[in-house]
Enzyme design. Structure first.
Site, PDB file in Angstrom:
ATOM      1  CG  ASP A 155       0.426  -5.035  -6.216  1.00  0.00           C
ATOM      2  OD1 ASP A 155       0.476  -5.996  -5.426  1.00  0.00           O
ATOM      3  OD2 ASP A 155       0.831  -3.904  -5.909  1.00  0.00           O
ATOM      4  CD  GLU A 163      -2.611   2.332   1.490  1.00  0.00           C
ATOM      5  OE1 GLU A 163      -2.419   3.487   1.923  1.00  0.00           O
ATOM      6  OE2 GLU A 163      -1.746   1.701   0.882  1.00  0.00           O
ATOM      7  CB  SER A 210       3.542  -1.052  -6.357  1.00  0.00           C
ATOM      8  OG  SER A 210       2.371  -1.566  -5.783  1.00  0.00           O
ATOM      9  CE  LYS A 229       7.796  -1.410  -1.103  1.00  0.00           C
ATOM     10  NZ  LYS A 229       6.325  -1.439  -0.919  1.00  0.00           N
TER      11      LYS A 229
END
Length: 546
Positions: free
Chosen positions: A302, A389, A146, A156
């Protein structure tokens, strides 16, 4: 305190030695007896650096074999969609994953263009496959750390719902991977790379993702209003996507920096003096903020494009909490196909401004622990219209109320900023100012501090009994929580609330540090008192534990 060069351009001595990094990936062998060299899945997979023997070929061999065995036990028989970002360790790890999948005769699906794949495009592909499949559900693997610094690597696993795996899955995968490491990788099956590439299927991630965007966004409004967008991929996997979005939908969109450089030499340093591709950081985004007047909306992503940064001429870089509140208010008013009973998801450390906005809108808040995985079931079923978030990650439903992605989608949220400006005639930052006039002006901050494994374990075990005060910063304490209100899952820390303020303390799931989040609707001075209370609690907990 911020580093004295935060926000300034990187210098040669800030850059990672890419050949050395890649050599270490293959040459350094982790010691499974050392805690820092084992497989550990945090909130976003396993991350580490080959230079620290925490992200090496042995780790990826073991993790991929463990994933193969996990999916076999779960009866997952479809292909594995495979994605990678632009970090220097991502391509070596991607090839290792491919070799193990082929060695186990598991079908892999790679990018038809041989390019990078954003995390949301991988999620979109898995969801799309499984929506159409009558048999053979697919899952996915994303090779990315990330926004982490260039020296890091990450991996992941995304099960058939398309989003991040839950703790049950990651714990099982990590346990098996560490057993494989201890066994010298004797049980790992692996095929030569040429054979693995020949066996892999091809999928045009870019074409399918971008072609489907009108199902979730009003791109006609952006084009009709002539919104000028400056998109900065920040050297990441979204670089091809932004150019194609602009061309395909005839938008006034400029790719601000199309450079892909595994050292990220064009970046400005983050607050700690390191290169970090964090689009929510004013220091990392300093170059884009400097040209904010050239565009109506400027955006950053990102490295795997699951996070967003929104820059406006009048407001500069928006606090992620502020943009989430604006996005939620706008979407609820403008998505007629959404079920009125669907809830709005937020993590426990995201601003309470969202609670106030959602309450007036007549919706319910679904508050969960930190980690986007907690939103996955709701987004997949449609019971959550939005999940977001504070670390600048969010996704939401299609126009018709069905699932778009079950991963954070930085491209989606960046384009939404353009839609908001087009439809309302106001910048997202101006709209946030209106929210503050209606609901109050919260002061919000996060404090990070170093913490090793022992300290992190102590903080994760904080309990309500350790809060003995009845007041915090002059207000009665209304709640001391170790579990999330929405789903009852453990917070992995502690949250203390009053009527107008709160703090939460928890260890980082991806780095060796702990975090204190705090917010007050009584202003910065009151926020400082709340932070003092939090520091006192954390200090006492660490002192008692050690």
């Amino acid at each position: 305190m911020a580093h004295n060069r935060a926000g300034r351009p990187a210098r040669p001595d800030d850059l990672v030695d890419v050949p050395g990094l890649v050599t270490a990936y293959y040459s350094r062998v982790p010691d499974p007896g050392e805690p820092g060299q084992r497989v550990v899945f945090g909130t976003s997979g396993h991350r580490g650096s080959s230079l620290d023997a925490s992200f090496n070929e042995a780790h990826i061999l073991a993790i991929t074999q463990a994933i193969v065995e996990y999916r076999t036990r779960r009866g997952i028989t479809g292909p594995v969609y495979l994605a990678r970002d632009t970090h220097a360790l991502s391509e070596p790890a991607w090839t290792t994953v491919l070799e193990v999948l082929a060695g186990n005769e598991v079908g892999a699906v790679v990018d038809a263009r041989g390019r990078y794949t954003p995390t949301p495009a991988l999620s979109h592909a898995v969801v799309r496959h499984n929506r159409a499949a009558t048999a053979g559900q697919a899952d996915g693997i994303v090779v990315t750390p990330s926004h982490n610094p260039p020296r890091d690597g990450g991996i992941k696993y995304n099960p058939p719902h398309g989003g991040p795996a839950d703790t049950g899955a990651t714990d099982a995968i990590a346990e098996r991977a560490n057993a494989l490491l201890r066994g010298g990788l004797a049980e790992v099956k692996r095929a030569p790379l040429a054979q693995a590439m020949d066996a892999a299927g091809r999928y045009d991630y870019l074409d399918h993702y971008i072609g489907d965007l009108p199902a979730v966004l009003n791109l006609d409004a952006i084009r009709g209003a002539g919104i000028r967008i400056g998109a900065d991929p920040m050297g990441g996997a979204s670089v091809d996507y932004w150019e194609e979005i602009g061309q395909r939908y005839d938008l006034e969109l400029e790719v601000v920096n199309p450079t892909v450089d595994p050292t990220w030499s064009f970046m400005t340093l983050d607050s700690d003096g390191r290169i970090r591709m964090d689009p929510s950081s004013p220091d990392a985004m300093a170059s884009l903020v400097a040209i904010r007047d050239d565009y109506d909306i400027a955006t950053g992503n990102d490295a795997d494009a699951d996070r967003h940064g929104i820059v406006t001429p009048d407001g500069g870089l928006m606090n992620p909490n502020h943009f989430l509140a604006v996005a939620i208010e706008y979407l609820v008013a403008n998505r007629r196909g959404w079920d009125a009973l669907s809830k709005i998801g937020k993590t426990a450390v995201t601003s309470s401004m969202i609670d106030r906005v959602v309450g007036v809108l007549g919706r319910d808040i679904h508050e969960v622990p930190v980690g986007f995985k907690w939103f996955v079931p709701g987004l997949f079923s449609g019971s959550l219209a939005f999940g977001g978030e504070e670390s600048a990650g969010a996704s939401f439903l299609r126009m018709d109320g069905t699932v778009w992605t079950t991963e954070k989608d930085g491209i989606l949220l960046a384009l939404l900023a353009g839609e908001i400006a087009a439809v309302t005639g106001e910048s997202p930052s101006a709209r946030y100012q209106e929210l503050e006039r209606r609901y109050g002006s919260p002061a919000y901050a996060r404090i990070d501090a170093p913490a090793g494994p022992v300290e992190k374990k102590l903080l994760a075990g904080l309990d309500a009994g350790q809060v003995t005060d009845s007041e915090m910063a002059g207000e009665p304490i209304t709640e001391v929580a170790t579990k999330a209100r929405g789903n009852g899952a453990a917070l992995g820390g502690l949250k203390v609330s009053t009527a107008n303020a709160w703090f939460a303390a928890r260890p980082s799931g991806t780095e060796d540090k702990y975090k204190i989040y705090a917010e007050s609707f009584h202003g910065p001075d009151h926020l400082a008192k709340v932070q003092d209370a939090a520091r006192d609690l954390v200090g006492r907990a660490l002192a008692e534990g050690t």
